[in-house]
Design a protein around this motif. Structure first.
Motif, PDB file in Angstrom:
ATOM      1  N   ARG A   1      98.917  15.017  13.566  1.00 54.68           N
ATOM      2  CA  ARG A   1      99.386  16.088  12.674  1.00 54.68           C
ATOM      3  C   ARG A   1      98.216  16.839  12.043  1.00 54.68           C
ATOM      4  N   LEU A   2      97.168  16.117  11.690  1.00 59.81           N
ATOM      5  CA  LEU A   2      95.997  16.788  11.108  1.00 59.81           C
ATOM      6  C   LEU A   2      95.290  17.664  12.139  1.00 59.81           C
ATOM      7  N   ARG A   3      95.243  17.209  13.380  1.00 53.85           N
ATOM      8  CA  ARG A   3      94.618  18.040  14.416  1.00 53.85           C
ATOM      9  C   ARG A   3      95.440  19.298  14.681  1.00 53.85           C
ATOM     10  N   GLU A   4      96.755  19.178  14.650  1.00 56.39           N
ATOM     11  CA  GLU A   4      97.594  20.371  14.799  1.00 56.39           C
ATOM     12  C   GLU A   4      97.350  21.337  13.644  1.00 56.39           C
ATOM     13  N   ARG A   5      97.178  20.798  12.459  1.00 62.39           N
ATOM     14  CA  ARG A   5      96.883  21.649  11.306  1.00 62.39           C
ATOM     15  C   ARG A   5      95.527  22.327  11.458  1.00 62.39           C
ATOM     16  N   LEU A   6      94.573  21.595  12.015  1.00 63.37           N
ATOM     17  CA  LEU A   6      93.254  22.178  12.248  1.00 63.37           C
ATOM     18  C   LEU A   6      93.334  23.322  13.253  1.00 63.37           C
ATOM     19  N   VAL A   7      94.094  23.137  14.310  1.00 68.86           N
ATOM     20  CA  VAL A   7      94.249  24.205  15.305  1.00 68.86           C
ATOM     21  C   VAL A   7      94.876  25.447  14.668  1.00 68.86           C
ATOM     22  N   ASP A   8      95.867  25.246  13.803  1.00 70.92           N
ATOM     23  CA  ASP A   8      96.488  26.386  13.120  1.00 70.92           C
ATOM     24  C   ASP A   8      95.497  27.100  12.217  1.00 70.92           C
ATOM     25  N   ARG A   9      94.686  26.334  11.516  1.00 72.35           N
ATOM     26  CA  ARG A   9      93.707  26.943  10.608  1.00 72.35           C
ATOM     27  C   ARG A   9      92.584  27.636  11.367  1.00 72.35           C
ATOM     28  N   ALA A  10      92.231  27.093  12.534  1.00 69.31           N
ATOM     29  CA  ALA A  10      91.089  27.631  13.272  1.00 69.31           C
ATOM     30  C   ALA A  10      91.394  28.960  13.937  1.00 69.31           C
ATOM     31  N   GLY A  11      92.661  29.234  14.238  1.00 71.78           N
ATOM     32  CA  GLY A  11      93.003  30.479  14.914  1.00 71.78           C
ATOM     33  C   GLY A  11      93.129  31.647  13.947  1.00 71.78           C
ATOM     34  N   TRP A  12      93.034  32.841  14.520  1.00 71.53           N
ATOM     35  CA  TRP A  12      93.256  34.039  13.717  1.00 71.53           C
ATOM     36  C   TRP A  12      94.761  34.178  13.477  1.00 71.53           C
ATOM     37  N   GLY A  13      95.161  34.155  12.233  1.00 68.67           N
ATOM     38  CA  GLY A  13      96.568  34.324  11.907  1.00 68.67           C
ATOM     39  C   GLY A  13      97.005  35.773  12.051  1.00 68.67           C
ATOM     40  N   GLY A  14      98.300  35.965  12.265  1.00 68.34           N
ATOM     41  CA  GLY A  14      98.810  37.316  12.395  1.00 68.34           C
ATOM     42  C   GLY A  14      98.604  38.137  11.134  1.00 68.34           C
ATOM     43  N   GLY A  15      98.767  37.505   9.964  1.00 63.51           N
ATOM     44  CA  GLY A  15      98.554  38.223   8.710  1.00 63.51           C
ATOM     45  C   GLY A  15      97.115  38.651   8.527  1.00 63.51           C
ATOM     46  N   VAL A  16      96.182  37.767   8.902  1.00 59.15           N
ATOM     47  CA  VAL A  16      94.762  38.100   8.772  1.00 59.15           C
ATOM     48  C   VAL A  16      94.397  39.251   9.702  1.00 59.15           C
ATOM     49  N   ILE A  17      94.909  39.215  10.928  1.00 56.61           N
ATOM     50  CA  ILE A  17      94.604  40.293  11.878  1.00 56.61           C
ATOM     51  C   ILE A  17      95.161  41.626  11.365  1.00 56.61           C
ATOM     52  N   ALA A  18      96.409  41.607  10.872  1.00 58.70           N
ATOM     53  CA  ALA A  18      96.997  42.847  10.352  1.00 58.70           C
ATOM     54  C   ALA A  18      96.201  43.363   9.157  1.00 58.70           C
ATOM     55  N   ALA A  19      95.815  42.468   8.248  1.00 55.39           N
ATOM     56  CA  ALA A  19      95.034  42.891   7.083  1.00 55.39           C
ATOM     57  C   ALA A  19      93.673  43.431   7.503  1.00 55.39           C
ATOM     58  N   ALA A  20      93.066  42.820   8.534  1.00 53.16           N
ATOM     59  CA  ALA A  20      91.771  43.297   9.008  1.00 53.16           C
ATOM     60  C   ALA A  20      91.879  44.693   9.600  1.00 53.16           C
TER      61      ALA A  20
END
Length: 395
Positions: free
Chosen positions: A226-245
């Motif tokens: 579960r922690l590794r899945e959370r790490l993968v989610d955090r490591a990727g560019w989120g849709g909100g971050v891309i839109a804000a960028a």
């Protein structure tokens, strides 16, 4: 063939009205975001810039600050919480396997084990597993449900050591001793363990998932997953971050060009060689490339941490940790937990510009200050212009 049915007149009128409203909104947005100085009145130009430039500053720095804070926050979360928790769980799993192997080897000596007790390595590894579980609890990476799961694991470890102690007390009775060792082993692994091969000192648990994965190591492996899945989610560019960028990039470009054209307009029409407030409002734009580079470094470091986390769960083994402990001068094994922990620390620490720690909190306030400077300066120029304009002149 029948006649083609025409759309209702009301629908056509509605579509035309929507098109007209959309065109008008687009025209107004374009006028406010990119007004033209050619052939226009000074008063109208200043009025448009008085609205457009502060709005662009707020939007640009608001979106950029949110995206930058998100990337920096993910980096700090991975570095300070997720990575220590993953390392602690890997230490727990390896230490319990080593402790089990040491207990089986010591208790196989019969009366000597009853009199001399278990090996020092067994006691050290059990203490290391308990300490690692406590460190994972304090890491702050777990949810409330996961913390409860970890408390169950800690209680099972205490129960596990109790069964090893019973086996030690019955060391001279092979049947009872082996039964208690087998039960202790079953507390580590839900699935039965195959017979040991020659030289197989630490037999791993067969994979077990679902409702049957209730043993100590199975629960620890579930938390790791579960922690590794959370790490993968955090490591990727989120849709909100891309839109804000994207939004902040467009707004920053429009703001920079708009400030430059406004300064040129003031110099050409009002003979103002340099507007100090507008120059001061443009200064935060100089920090944007540096902050962008810092965000890219942080995101790259997070992405590089994903294979390290997988290696901690899949490549580390009790044999590797035992060899590293018994032969410390043979050089570091790239599969050992200590080496992977160092890779975590080095990658996540070097993956940022340390002097920018805490800068994310000042991005949006800097945009608000810049918007205030722009609005105040243009309002003052416009009011002064209206005062000194001669009667009848084009304003």
């Amino acid at each position: 063939m029948g006649a083609v049915e025409r759309p209702p007149v009301r629908l056509l009128r509605g579509a035309r009205a929507v098109g007209a409203v959309t065109a008008e909104l687009a025209r107004r947005v374009r006028r406010y975001a990119w007004p033209s100085a050619a052939g226009g009145r000074n008063r109208g130009y200043l009025r448009d810039r008085l609205v457009a430039l502060p709005l662009l500053a707020v939007v640009a720095f608001g979106a950029f600050g949110w995206a930058y804070a998100g990337v920096r926050g993910d980096s700090a979360y991975v570095r300070d919480r997720l990575a220590p928790a993953l390392v602690g769980l890997a230490h727990t799993r390896a230490s319990l396997f080593i402790a089990q192997g040491e207990a089986e080897e010591s208790l196989g000596e019969g009366r000597a084990a009853e009199l001399g007790g278990l090996s020092e390595r067994y006691r050290t590894r059990v203490a290391r597993a308990t300490q690692s579980l406590n460190q994972v609890t304090r890491s702050g990476a777990l949810t409330v449900a996961e913390e409860q799961e970890l408390r169950v694991v800690s209680a099972l470890v205490v129960d596990y050591t109790g069964w090893i102690g019973r086996a030690q007390g019955d060391a001279t009775d092979p049947v009872l001793r082996d039964a208690e060792l087998t039960y202790a082993r079953s507390m580590l692994c839900s699935a039965p363990v195959a017979a040991a091969h020659q030289g197989d000192r630490y037999r791993p648990c067969p994979p077990s998932t679902g409702s049957g994965a209730t043993s100590i190591v199975d629960r620890v492996s579930g938390l790791e997953r579960r922690l590794r899945e959370r790490l993968v989610d955090r490591a990727g560019w989120g849709g909100g971050v891309i839109a804000a960028a994207v939004v902040s990039g467009l707004a920053l470009v429009l703001l920079a060009v708009g400030l430059w054209r406004t300064v040129s307009f003031l110099r050409r029409r009002f003979r103002i060689r340099l507007s100090v407030p507008l120059v001061a409002a443009a200064l935060p734009l100089l920090a944007v490339p540096l902050l962008t580079a810092d965000a890219l470094l942080a995101q790259h470091a997070q992405a590089a941490a994903v294979p390290v986390a997988h290696a901690l769960a899949e490549r580390t083994s009790p044999e590797t940790e035992t060899v590293a402990e018994e032969r410390p001068f043979d050089g570091p094994d790239p599969r050992s937990i200590a080496v992977l922990d160092a890779r975590f620390d080095d990658g996540l620490t070097d993956g940022r510009l340390a002097f920018l720690d805490g800068a994310a909190a000042f991005v949006f306030p800097a945009g608000l200050v810049g918007a205030g400077l722009i609005g105040g300066a243009l309002h003052a120029y416009r009011r002064e212009y209206l005062v000194v304009t001669r009667a009848g002149a084009a304003v």
